[in-house]
Design a protein around this motif. Sequence first.
Motif, PDB file in Angstrom:
ATOM      1  N   PRO A 235    -106.842  41.964 -60.674  1.00 27.73           N
ATOM      2  CA  PRO A 235    -107.413  43.227 -60.194  1.00 27.73           C
ATOM      3  C   PRO A 235    -108.057  43.106 -58.825  1.00 27.73           C
ATOM      4  O   PRO A 235    -107.995  44.045 -58.022  1.00 27.73           O
ATOM      5  CB  PRO A 235    -108.453  43.562 -61.270  1.00 27.73           C
ATOM      6  N   VAL A 257    -109.858  48.201 -65.288  1.00 26.31           N
ATOM      7  CA  VAL A 257    -109.507  47.092 -66.184  1.00 26.31           C
ATOM      8  C   VAL A 257    -110.756  46.299 -66.588  1.00 26.31           C
ATOM      9  O   VAL A 257    -111.046  46.165 -67.787  1.00 26.31           O
ATOM     10  CB  VAL A 257    -108.439  46.174 -65.553  1.00 26.31           C
ATOM     11  N   SER A 261    -112.843  46.527 -70.176  1.00 23.89           N
ATOM     12  CA  SER A 261    -113.073  45.264 -70.873  1.00 23.89           C
ATOM     13  C   SER A 261    -114.537  45.160 -71.288  1.00 23.89           C
ATOM     14  O   SER A 261    -114.841  44.786 -72.423  1.00 23.89           O
ATOM     15  CB  SER A 261    -112.691  44.091 -69.975  1.00 23.89           C
ATOM     16  N   CYS A 301    -112.113  39.295 -65.735  1.00 25.71           N
ATOM     17  CA  CYS A 301    -111.018  40.257 -65.590  1.00 25.71           C
ATOM     18  C   CYS A 301    -110.697  40.531 -64.123  1.00 25.71           C
ATOM     19  O   CYS A 301    -109.580  40.919 -63.798  1.00 25.71           O
ATOM     20  CB  CYS A 301    -111.369  41.570 -66.288  1.00 25.71           C
ATOM     21  N   VAL A 306    -103.875  40.852 -64.578  1.00 19.21           N
ATOM     22  CA  VAL A 306    -104.107  42.116 -65.286  1.00 19.21           C
ATOM     23  C   VAL A 306    -103.645  41.998 -66.738  1.00 19.21           C
ATOM     24  O   VAL A 306    -104.261  42.568 -67.643  1.00 19.21           O
ATOM     25  CB  VAL A 306    -103.362  43.270 -64.572  1.00 19.21           C
ATOM     26  N   ILE A 310    -105.503  43.197 -70.127  1.00 24.10           N
ATOM     27  CA  ILE A 310    -104.926  44.071 -71.155  1.00 24.10           C
ATOM     28  C   ILE A 310    -105.079  43.417 -72.530  1.00 24.10           C
ATOM     29  O   ILE A 310    -105.409  44.086 -73.521  1.00 24.10           O
ATOM     30  CB  ILE A 310    -103.434  44.361 -70.852  1.00 24.10           C
TER      31      ILE A 310
END
Length: 417
Positions: A235, A257, A261, A301, A306, A310
């Motif tokens: 990211p 993202v 998280s 993250c 990425v 996820i």
Amino acid sequence: MVLTQYSGKILGPIARFFGWIMNGIYMFFSNTFGVESIALSIIILTMLIYLCMFPLTLKQQKFSKLSQKMQPELQAIQKKYGNRKDQASMMAMQEETQKLYEKYGISPTGSCLQAVVQMPIWFALYRVFQNVPAYVSSVKGVFADLVNGIMNVSGYQNIMTKLTETYNLGVQTDFTVKDKTALYNYIVDVVYKLPSSGWDTLKDKFPDLSGVIDTTNTSVHGFNYFLGMNISDTPLAIIKNAASNHLYLILIAAILVPVFSYITQVLSLKLMPQAGGDNDQMAKQMKMMNNTMPVFMAFMCFITPVGLGIYWIAGAVCRIAQQFLINKHMEKVNLDDIIAKNQEKAKKKREKMGIAENQINNAARMSTRRNTTLSTLTEEEKEEKLKKAAEYTSKANPNSLAAKANMVREFNEKNNK
């Protein structure tokens, strides 16, 4: 010969195993529904991992519940011995604490087991998501026509090396090797990591392959992009690239993202029962860890692919659903029955080891009787017994343990003088 795979003796096989499962999931959705998506494969893989870990999670929850119920007795033992630091008191406290853990059928390190199991999974998945074609053979096949075309162009090694340096792709390549399989894999690594502008550069460098480059680029966008983001990029890298190219929707998606998280991690931890009470040291440590862990995961993250983000988000959602069901189940569980069963298991375990209950009780009574006898002697009686013991050891056989003990004592006395 797959040089782009991680070759570690522990994480390497785990990563290849997950890659094999992901390839099966990817092919199933591709052949059955016509959907080619690595992000979807990651989500399904996450669900399968947490389904397999469900028995361990349920055991962990029982540990937390039993630990909560055990806390008053544990604190009573700690209060009983207070600040007594002599060896006898410390040993007695340790023995009572161990028996208490046996009574409830839990281990002091029981709460760490799940984290220990998850760590190699995280590191192995990091390897997979960082370089999907190396582990998912169906994805690697998409690059076949393009890579074969590039390898037929004279001087392609120098071109691919410059592309790697220009876009700072973070892949290890050596286009001076003679092995064609290795060269093939290196080209896949470079092409897979190329940003959108890199594909335009690729067409400039290989104009005769423009059609194949466009077809491959379209396929990669179809299976490897999620909300406009390449799941193999971090990211942080996506945010920098999106900001410089004014791609604000992708920039927002990249920020979301780590944000999602953090939120999902907090929600999943809120549902989990915490071991210990408010005044328990272990409970304080767990509370501090639960406060810092979501922040740490959000930070990770930003700097990991990425795809791993996820996985963490999907995992947290799975834990939320899983925890809700477990909490409902635990409301119906009779902890007293579990404790009784654990006591019976502990008893059978001791008997298997040749330590019957009556032996333990007899040993305890003998120890108590001996301590009581010594404590009731007067100072004169104690001195008399010590004098007799000294006389006995002075006449001991030269080869006996008592004689050796005398030699050690005399040696120490000389050194002290």
